[in-house]
Design a protein around this motif. Structure first.
Motif, PDB file in Angstrom:
ATOM      1  N   ARG A 169      26.606  38.625  21.924  1.00  0.00           N
ATOM      2  CA  ARG A 169      25.344  39.189  22.390  1.00  0.00           C
ATOM      3  C   ARG A 169      24.753  40.184  21.396  1.00  0.00           C
ATOM      4  O   ARG A 169      23.561  40.138  21.077  1.00  0.00           O
ATOM      5  CB  ARG A 169      25.543  39.879  23.745  1.00  0.00           C
ATOM      6  N   ASP A 170      25.588  41.119  20.943  1.00  0.00           N
ATOM      7  CA  ASP A 170      25.074  42.152  20.038  1.00  0.00           C
ATOM      8  C   ASP A 170      24.551  41.548  18.741  1.00  0.00           C
ATOM      9  O   ASP A 170      23.491  41.955  18.234  1.00  0.00           O
ATOM     10  CB  ASP A 170      26.191  43.159  19.730  1.00  0.00           C
ATOM     11  N   LYS A 171      25.279  40.582  18.198  1.00  0.00           N
ATOM     12  CA  LYS A 171      24.826  39.956  16.957  1.00  0.00           C
ATOM     13  C   LYS A 171      23.540  39.148  17.199  1.00  0.00           C
ATOM     14  O   LYS A 171      22.707  39.028  16.304  1.00  0.00           O
ATOM     15  CB  LYS A 171      25.933  39.044  16.411  1.00  0.00           C
ATOM     16  N   MET A 172      23.390  38.566  18.408  1.00  0.00           N
ATOM     17  CA  MET A 172      22.142  37.855  18.714  1.00  0.00           C
ATOM     18  C   MET A 172      20.959  38.820  18.657  1.00  0.00           C
ATOM     19  O   MET A 172      19.888  38.491  18.127  1.00  0.00           O
ATOM     20  CB  MET A 172      22.237  37.197  20.093  1.00  0.00           C
ATOM     21  N   LYS A 173      21.141  40.009  19.205  1.00  0.00           N
ATOM     22  CA  LYS A 173      20.061  41.002  19.174  1.00  0.00           C
ATOM     23  C   LYS A 173      19.728  41.393  17.739  1.00  0.00           C
ATOM     24  O   LYS A 173      18.547  41.464  17.358  1.00  0.00           O
ATOM     25  CB  LYS A 173      20.483  42.242  19.973  1.00  0.00           C
ATOM     26  N   THR A 179      29.075  20.527  11.878  1.00  0.00           N
ATOM     27  CA  THR A 179      30.510  20.309  12.094  1.00  0.00           C
ATOM     28  C   THR A 179      31.095  21.248  13.136  1.00  0.00           C
ATOM     29  O   THR A 179      32.279  21.150  13.452  1.00  0.00           O
ATOM     30  CB  THR A 179      31.269  20.487  10.770  1.00  0.00           C
ATOM     31  N   GLY A 180      30.280  22.167  13.674  1.00  0.00           N
ATOM     32  CA  GLY A 180      30.779  23.104  14.670  1.00  0.00           C
ATOM     33  C   GLY A 180      31.523  24.286  14.095  1.00  0.00           C
ATOM     34  O   GLY A 180      32.113  25.066  14.852  1.00  0.00           O
ATOM     35  N   GLN A 181      31.483  24.481  12.775  1.00  0.00           N
ATOM     36  CA  GLN A 181      32.145  25.621  12.143  1.00  0.00           C
ATOM     37  C   GLN A 181      31.153  26.785  12.089  1.00  0.00           C
ATOM     38  O   GLN A 181      30.587  27.120  11.042  1.00  0.00           O
ATOM     39  CB  GLN A 181      32.639  25.243  10.751  1.00  0.00           C
ATOM     40  N   TYR A 182      30.947  27.415  13.246  1.00  0.00           N
ATOM     41  CA  TYR A 182      29.883  28.401  13.364  1.00  0.00           C
ATOM     42  C   TYR A 182      30.174  29.679  12.578  1.00  0.00           C
ATOM     43  O   TYR A 182      29.240  30.327  12.093  1.00  0.00           O
ATOM     44  CB  TYR A 182      29.654  28.725  14.840  1.00  0.00           C
ATOM     45  N   SER A 183      31.437  30.056  12.452  1.00  0.00           N
ATOM     46  CA  SER A 183      31.746  31.271  11.691  1.00  0.00           C
ATOM     47  C   SER A 183      31.375  31.110  10.222  1.00  0.00           C
ATOM     48  O   SER A 183      30.808  32.028   9.603  1.00  0.00           O
ATOM     49  CB  SER A 183      33.233  31.607  11.835  1.00  0.00           C
ATOM     50  N   ILE A 232      10.039  32.535  16.904  1.00  0.00           N
ATOM     51  CA  ILE A 232      10.286  33.755  17.674  1.00  0.00           C
ATOM     52  C   ILE A 232      10.272  33.458  19.171  1.00  0.00           C
ATOM     53  O   ILE A 232      11.139  33.921  19.925  1.00  0.00           O
ATOM     54  CB  ILE A 232       9.235  34.818  17.309  1.00  0.00           C
ATOM     55  N   MET A 233       9.289  32.671  19.613  1.00  0.00           N
ATOM     56  CA  MET A 233       9.208  32.341  21.039  1.00  0.00           C
ATOM     57  C   MET A 233      10.430  31.543  21.488  1.00  0.00           C
ATOM     58  O   MET A 233      11.010  31.798  22.551  1.00  0.00           O
ATOM     59  CB  MET A 233       7.933  31.537  21.300  1.00  0.00           C
ATOM     60  N   THR A 234      10.837  30.600  20.673  1.00  0.00           N
ATOM     61  CA  THR A 234      12.000  29.778  21.045  1.00  0.00           C
ATOM     62  C   THR A 234      13.277  30.608  21.059  1.00  0.00           C
ATOM     63  O   THR A 234      14.109  30.476  21.960  1.00  0.00           O
ATOM     64  CB  THR A 234      12.147  28.613  20.065  1.00  0.00           C
ATOM     65  N   ALA A 235      13.425  31.479  20.048  1.00  0.00           N
ATOM     66  CA  ALA A 235      14.613  32.331  20.019  1.00  0.00           C
ATOM     67  C   ALA A 235      14.650  33.271  21.218  1.00  0.00           C
ATOM     68  O   ALA A 235      15.712  33.486  21.823  1.00  0.00           O
ATOM     69  CB  ALA A 235      14.637  33.128  18.714  1.00  0.00           C
ATOM     70  N   ALA A 236      13.490  33.810  21.596  1.00  0.00           N
ATOM     71  CA  ALA A 236      13.453  34.704  22.757  1.00  0.00           C
ATOM     72  C   ALA A 236      13.817  33.954  24.039  1.00  0.00           C
ATOM     73  O   ALA A 236      14.589  34.457  24.871  1.00  0.00           O
ATOM     74  CB  ALA A 236      12.070  35.333  22.874  1.00  0.00           C
ATOM     75  N   LYS A 237      13.267  32.750  24.213  1.00  0.00           N
ATOM     76  CA  LYS A 237      13.605  31.969  25.409  1.00  0.00           C
ATOM     77  C   LYS A 237      15.076  31.588  25.421  1.00  0.00           C
ATOM     78  O   LYS A 237      15.680  31.446  26.490  1.00  0.00           O
ATOM     79  CB  LYS A 237      12.735  30.711  25.468  1.00  0.00           C
ATOM     80  N   LEU A 238      15.655  31.430  24.243  1.00  0.00           N
ATOM     81  CA  LEU A 238      17.059  31.014  24.168  1.00  0.00           C
ATOM     82  C   LEU A 238      18.006  32.156  24.509  1.00  0.00           C
ATOM     83  O   LEU A 238      18.956  31.990  25.278  1.00  0.00           O
ATOM     84  CB  LEU A 238      17.348  30.477  22.769  1.00  0.00           C
ATOM     85  N   ILE A 239      17.756  33.335  23.936  1.00  0.00           N
ATOM     86  CA  ILE A 239      18.737  34.423  24.063  1.00  0.00           C
ATOM     87  C   ILE A 239      18.455  35.336  25.251  1.00  0.00           C
ATOM     88  O   ILE A 239      19.360  36.064  25.678  1.00  0.00           O
ATOM     89  CB  ILE A 239      18.788  35.258  22.772  1.00  0.00           C
ATOM     90  N   ALA A 240      17.217  35.314  25.801  1.00  0.00           N
ATOM     91  CA  ALA A 240      16.894  36.249  26.881  1.00  0.00           C
ATOM     92  C   ALA A 240      17.830  36.121  28.083  1.00  0.00           C
ATOM     93  O   ALA A 240      18.257  37.149  28.632  1.00  0.00           O
ATOM     94  CB  ALA A 240      15.439  36.062  27.312  1.00  0.00           C
ATOM     95  N   PRO A 241      18.210  34.931  28.512  1.00  0.00           N
ATOM     96  CA  PRO A 241      19.096  34.859  29.695  1.00  0.00           C
ATOM     97  C   PRO A 241      20.528  35.311  29.441  1.00  0.00           C
ATOM     98  O   PRO A 241      21.266  35.509  30.408  1.00  0.00           O
ATOM     99  CB  PRO A 241      19.059  33.365  30.066  1.00  0.00           C
ATOM    100  N   VAL A 242      20.933  35.477  28.177  1.00  0.00           N
ATOM    101  CA  VAL A 242      22.355  35.737  27.906  1.00  0.00           C
ATOM    102  C   VAL A 242      22.622  37.095  27.282  1.00  0.00           C
ATOM    103  O   VAL A 242      23.766  37.548  27.283  1.00  0.00           O
ATOM    104  CB  VAL A 242      22.947  34.632  26.997  1.00  0.00           C
ATOM    105  N   TYR A 290      24.970  32.513  16.365  1.00  0.00           N
ATOM    106  CA  TYR A 290      25.496  33.574  17.229  1.00  0.00           C
ATOM    107  C   TYR A 290      25.442  33.166  18.698  1.00  0.00           C
ATOM    108  O   TYR A 290      26.320  33.530  19.494  1.00  0.00           O
ATOM    109  CB  TYR A 290      24.707  34.870  17.013  1.00  0.00           C
ATOM    110  N   PHE A 291      24.415  32.432  19.079  1.00  0.00           N
ATOM    111  CA  PHE A 291      24.325  31.939  20.455  1.00  0.00           C
ATOM    112  C   PHE A 291      25.478  30.983  20.745  1.00  0.00           C
ATOM    113  O   PHE A 291      26.039  30.978  21.850  1.00  0.00           O
ATOM    114  CB  PHE A 291      22.986  31.237  20.673  1.00  0.00           C
ATOM    115  N   ALA A 292      25.844  30.165  19.749  1.00  0.00           N
ATOM    116  CA  ALA A 292      26.935  29.209  19.952  1.00  0.00           C
ATOM    117  C   ALA A 292      28.269  29.911  20.153  1.00  0.00           C
ATOM    118  O   ALA A 292      29.112  29.451  20.938  1.00  0.00           O
ATOM    119  CB  ALA A 292      27.013  28.248  18.767  1.00  0.00           C
ATOM    120  N   VAL A 293      28.468  31.043  19.465  1.00  0.00           N
ATOM    121  CA  VAL A 293      29.737  31.763  19.617  1.00  0.00           C
ATOM    122  C   VAL A 293      29.667  32.796  20.732  1.00  0.00           C
ATOM    123  O   VAL A 293      30.687  33.393  21.096  1.00  0.00           O
ATOM    124  CB  VAL A 293      30.138  32.444  18.293  1.00  0.00           C
ATOM    125  N   GLY A 294      28.461  33.034  21.298  1.00  0.00           N
ATOM    126  CA  GLY A 294      28.327  33.932  22.440  1.00  0.00           C
ATOM    127  C   GLY A 294      28.402  35.401  22.110  1.00  0.00           C
ATOM    128  O   GLY A 294      28.828  36.202  22.945  1.00  0.00           O
TER     129      GLY A 294
END
Length: 804
Positions: free
Chosen positions: A300-304, A264-268, A359-369, A294-298
C-alpha cells in the motif's frame, strides 16, 4: 634603326603603367641557321641594336624566337595575354575561347567491370528504398519480396567486387543496410525464425560496428514469441553493449526488461527496473507500470509513493495561454490560429490525454486497496491530484467515485456524491447532472430525471448526453414530437451521438413514420456494424412495413452476430411460418427451444407442429415441459393426456386424466373425457364421474344465469371470472396476440372441437422476456462516456518495446 623606336608621349607622363604594352623591334632576335644544322646562330642584341650571332649546340630558339609566324615577345616587355597578333588586329582572347568548344568527354565503357559494379550497387539501394516504402504503406508482402531481391543482388555485387578489387574495398554499409532491412521485413511478416537468423548474421560479424544494439530487436521477437527468458537475456546483452552516453536508449531497454518481468510474474525484479527508470528519467509508462507492480505485490505505502511519482512526471508541453491572442493584432491572431491545431499542438494534446488516462486508471485501481475503504482511498487520490498540475482531474475523480458506488449498487451514495457538484463550474455541473438524470431515469423516477436533465442542459446547452436524457424523459411521458426535437439537437451538437440517433429511430417508429425510422437505423448500422439492437430494429421496421423478405434477411444478419439469441430465432420461425414455410419455421423454432427451453410460445408452437404432422408422441415432451413451467395451467396437462389418447395409449391417458382431476376437481373438460374413457373401457368409476360432471354443468348454468341477470339489471356490470371449471371450450384467455394465434392454431387441429382443447380463463403469462424485446424499445440513456469504461490496467503491458 631609330625609326622603329616608339617613345612615350609627354601627355602620358602621369601614367605610371603606360608603355608596357609598347614593343621595340630592336629587341627582336632572328634565327640565322636552320634546325637541321649542327650549329645554330643566335643573334644577340646589344645595347645599340647590333646583332652578334652565337652558335647553339642544341639548336633551341631563344625566348624571342619567331613561332608560327608570330614573334614571341620578351616576357619583361609584354603584359599577360598580349601577343603581337593582337597588335595586328586580332581580338583580345586570354582564355582561348575563340578556339571553339572543348572536345567531348570520352564515352563510358558500359562493359567495364567498374561500371557494372556501380550500376548494380545503385540497383541494390533502389530496392532497399522500395522495400522501406512498401512497408510504410502497409504492403508487407511486397516489402519482403523487395528486401529478398536486394539481398540476392547484394551477394552478386560482393562476388564481383572480390574479383575486381581487394576485399577491403567492399561496401560494408550497403551490406549492413540490406541485411537489417531484410530482418526487419521478416519480423514484420511474423517470420520470426528467419528474422532471428538474419539478425544473427549481422551481430556475429565483427566488421559491423554497433551491431550489438540489434539484440534489442531480437529480444522484442522473443517477447512476441513469449520466450521471456531469452528476451530478458538479449535485452541485457544489448544493455551491456550500449554506452552510458545513450541514456534514452538504455532507459527504453530497461523498460522492456521491466515489462518482461511483469509478464513472467517476477514483480520484485520489475519493481527494481521501474524504480531505476523513475530515478533517472521518469516517464508516464514506467510510473504506471510501477504502480501495477506494487499493486500486484499488495504494498500500500509503495503504491501511494508510486502514484505521487506518476503525478510528478513532467509533461514537457507548453501552457495553453500561448494559444490565446494577447492583442487585436491581425498578424499575431493569424499566427495563433495557424498553430492552434498544428502537429505539435496535436502531439501535446495526445500526451496530456495519455497522462490523464494513466492517472485516472491508477487512481481507480489503487483507491479501493490503499485505505480501509474505497471512499477514503478516492479522497486521498483526489487530494494528491488537487496539489498537482492535474488539478482539473480532481472533479473527474469525484465523478468516478460516484460511478464506483453505482457498480457496487449503492445508488444513494452515488446520488449524494453527484449532488455535491451542483455548485461547481458549468462543465462539471453538467456532467454530474447528466449522470443524475441517467440514474433517476433507470429508477423510473421521471420527474427527478427531467429536473436534472434540465439542469444539465442549462449548464451546458451543447452537451449531447444531457439533451439525449432530456429527450428520454419527454419520450417517457408520451410526447414523441418534442422528444424528437431534443434528439435532433443532440445530433446537431455531436453527429456521433449514437444514443440520440437510436432513440430518434424509436421515436419515429412510435409515430408510425416508418421510412424515417428505417433511415435512422440504417445510418446507425453504418456506424455500428455489428450492433444486435440496431439489426433487430431494422428487421422489426421491415416487418411493420409488411416486407417479410427484408425482415428475414436482417434477422439472418442478427443471428450471425448473436447466434444463440432465442428471441431472434423464434422471430425468424414466426416469419417463415407466416410465409407458409413450415420446415424452415420448425428449424428456427427448434433452435430457439434448444437455446432457451422455457419460452412457452415456442413450446406451444412445437407441440402443435408435431400434432399437425401426426407425431403425437413427440409432442408429449413439449407439453410436459410447458406443464412444468406453468403448473397452474390445466390446458398443458390436458394436451399431454390428449396426445396419449391420440397415440392409442388409453391407459396412460386415463391415468393422466385422473391425475388432472385430483389437481383440478372442478375442470369440466377433464370430467367429460373421464366419463368417455371409462365408458369405452367399461370401468365402474363412470357413474361417479358422470354425477360430478352433471353437478358442475348445473353450477355453470346457474352462474351464467346470474351473469345475464346481473347485466340486465345492473347495466352491464361484469361478473367475476371463475376458474378453469367454468371455462368455455371456445374461449381463449391469452393476453398476447401471439398466444391467441397459437391457441387458435391448436383448436384448428383435427378433433379440436373436443372440450379438452380449450384454454383456461386463469392463464398465467409466464412468457420469457428477452433483452432484445421490450428493453430494446426503451430509449438509450446517455451517461458520461466513462461510465462504461472498464479498467485497462493490463493493457499497457508489452507496449513499451523499442521501435525498430
Amino acid at each position: 634603326m631609330m625609326q622603329n623606336v616608339h617613345l612615350a608621349p609627354e601627355t602620358d607622363e602621369d601614367d605610371l603603367y603606360s608603355g608596357y604594352n609598347d614593343y621595340n623591334p630592336t629587341y627582336d632576335t632572328e634565327i640565322t641557321a636552320k634546325i637541321p644544322s649542327t650549329a645554330v646562330t643566335r643573334p644577340v642584341a646589344t645595347g645599340y641594336g647590333s646583332k652578334t650571332s652565337l652558335a647553339s649546340s642544341m639548336g633551341r630558339p631563344m625566348t624571342g624566337a619567331i613561332q608560327d609566324g608570330v614573334t614571341r615577345p620578351m616576357t619583361a616587355v609584354r603584359a599577360a595575354g598580349f601577343t603581337k597578333a593582337a597588335v595586328r588586329g586580332s581580338a583580345f582572347d586570354p582564355l582561348g575561347q575563340s578556339r571553339g568548344p572543348a572536345p567531348p568527354l570520352e564515352a563510358k565503357n558500359e562493359d567495364s567491370p567498374e561500371e557494372k559494379i556501380r550500376q548494380l550497387e545503385k540497383k541494390v539501394n533502389e530496392l532497399v528504398e522500395e522495400s522501406c516504402i512498401a512497408n510504410s504503406c502497409g504492403d508487407l508482402k511486397l516489402a519482403l519480396e523487395k528486401a529478398k531481391d536486394a539481398g540476392r543482388k547484394e551477394r552478386i555485387l560482393v562476388r564481383q567486387r572480390e574479383q575486381v578489387t581487394t576485399p577491403e574495398n567492399i561496401n560494408l554499409d550497403l551490406t549492413y543496410s540490406v541485411l537489417f532491412n531484410l530482418a526487419s521485413q521478416y519480423s514484420a511478416n511474423e517470420m520470426y525464425a528467419e528474422a532471428l537468423n538474419t539478425y544473427q548474421v549481422i551481430v556475429k560479424n565483427k566488421m559491423f560496428s554497433n551491431a550489438g544494439r540489434l539484440k534489442v530487436n531480437m529480444g522484442n521477437i522473443y517477447l512476441k514469441q513469449r520466450n521471456y527468458s531469452k528476451a530478458i537475456k538479449f535485452y541485457r546483452m544489448a544493455l551491456d553493449q550500449i554506452p552510458s552516453v545513450h541514456k534514452e536508449m538504455r532507459i527504453k531497454i530497461m523498460q522492456n526488461i521491466g515489462v518482461t518481468f511483469i509478464k513472467t510474474g517476477q514483480y520484485s525484479d520489475a519493481i527494481n527496473s521501474f524504480e531505476h527508470i523513475m530515478s533517472l528519467a521518469p516517464n508516464l509508462k514506467a510510473g504506471f507500470n510501477l504502480i501495477l507492480s506494487y499493486f500486484a505485490v499488495g504494498d500500500r505505502d509503495k503504491m501511494k509513493k508510486a502514484f505521487q511519482k506518476l503525478i510528478a512526471v513532467p509533461l514537457e508541453i507548453d501552457e495553453d495561454d500561448k494559444y490565446i491572442s494577447p492583442s487585436d493584432d491581425p498578424h499575431t491572431n493569424l499566427v495563433i490560429e495557424a498553430i492552434k491545431n498544428d502537429h505539435l499542438r496535436q502531439m501535446e494534446r495526445e500526451r496530456k490525454a495519455m497522462a490523464e488516462k494513466y492517472i485516472m486508471t491508477a487512481a481507480k485501481l489503487i483507491a479501493p486497496v490503499i485505505e480501509t475503504s474505497f471512499a477514503v482511498g478516492y479522497d486521498w487520490c483526489v487530494e494528491v491530484v488537487k496539489a498537482s498540475q492535474y488539478v482539473e482531474l480532481a472533479n473527474d475523480l469525484e465523478i468516478n467515485k460516484a460511478i464506483t458506488y453505482l457498480r457496487q449498487k449503492d445508488f444513494n451514495q452515488a446520488v449524494e456524491t453527484l449532488k455535491m457538484f451542483e455548485k461547481k463550474d458549468s462543465r462539471v455541473k453538467s456532467a454530474a447532472a447528466t449522470n443524475l438524470s441517467f440514474l433517476y431515469y433507470l429508477e423510473n423516477e421521471f420527474a427527478q430525471a427531467s429536473s436534472y436533465a434540465d439542469l444539465a442542459v442549462n449548464s451546458d446547452r451543447y452537451n449531447p448526453s444531457a439533451l439525449t436524457n432530456k429527450g428520454n424523459t419527454v419520450f417517457a411521458n408520451g410526447d414523441y414530437e418534442k422528444a424528437a426535437e431534443f434528439y435532433k439537437e443532440a445530433l446537431r451538437n455531436d453527429s456521433s451521438c449514437t444514443e440520440a440517433l437510436y432513440n430518434i429511430g424509436l421515436t419515429y417508429k412510435r409515430l408510425n413514420r416508418l421510412d424515417e425510422a428505417l433511415d435512422c437505423f440504417l445510418k446507425l448500422h453504418a456506424i455500428l456494424r455489428n450492433s444486435a439492437q440496431v439489426l433487430y430494429q431494422i428487421a422489426n421496421v421491415y416487418e411493420l412495413m409488411e416486407d417479410p423478405n427484408q425482415a428475414i434477411e436482417w434477422l439472418m444478419q442478427l443471428i450471425s452476430v448473436v447466434p444463440t439469441d432465442s428471441r431472434a430465432l423464434s422471430k425468424l420461425g414466426e416469419l417463415y411460418d407466416s410465409e407458409g414455410d413450415k420446415s424452415q419455421a420448425f428449424q428456427y423454432y427448434y433452435e430457439s427451444y434448444r437455446y432457451f427451453p422455457s419460452n412457452i410460445e415456442v413450446i406451444e408452437w412445437l407441440g402443435a407442429y408435431y400434432i399437425d404432422t401426426q407425431f403425437c408422441e413427440k409432442a408429449i415432451q413439449y407439453f410436459e415441459r410447458a406443464s412444468l413451467i406453468q403448473p397452474t395451467q390445466v390446458k398443458w396437462q390436458l394436451m399431454v393426456a390428449s396426445c396419449f389418447r391420440r397415440s392409442g395409449n388409453y391407459q396412460k391417458a386415463l391415468d393422466t386424466y385422473k391425475d388432472i382431476h385430483r389437481k383440478f376437481p372442478e375442470n369440466v373438460e377433464c370430467l367429460r373425457f373421464l366419463v368417455r374413457l371409462c365408458t369405452d373401457i367399461g370401468l365402474k368409476e363412470v357413474q361417479e364421474y358422470a354425477t360430478k360432471l352433471k353437478r358442475l354443468e348445473k353450477m355453470k348454468e346457474i352462474r351464467e344465469q346470474r351473469v345475464r341477470s346481473g347485466r340486465d339489471g345492473g347495466g352491464g356490470s361484469r361478473s367475476r371470472r371463475e376458474g378453469s371449471a367454468g371455462s368455455d371450450s371456445g374461449q381463449n384467455c391469452s393476453a398476447s396476440s401471439k398466444g391467441e394465434r397459437l391457441s387458435a392454431k391448436l383448436r384448428a387441429l383435427p378433433g379440436t372441437n373436443e372440450p379438452y382443447e380449450s384454454s383456461s380463463n386463469k392463464e398465467i403469462d409466464a412468457s420469457y422476456v428477452d433483452p432484445l424485446g421490450p428493453q430494446i424499445e426503451r430509449p438509450k440513456t446517455a451517461a458520461r462516456k466513462r461510465i462504461d469504461e472498464d479498467d485497462f490496467a493490463d493493457e499497457e503491458l508489452g507496449d513499451d518495446l523499442l521501435p525498430e
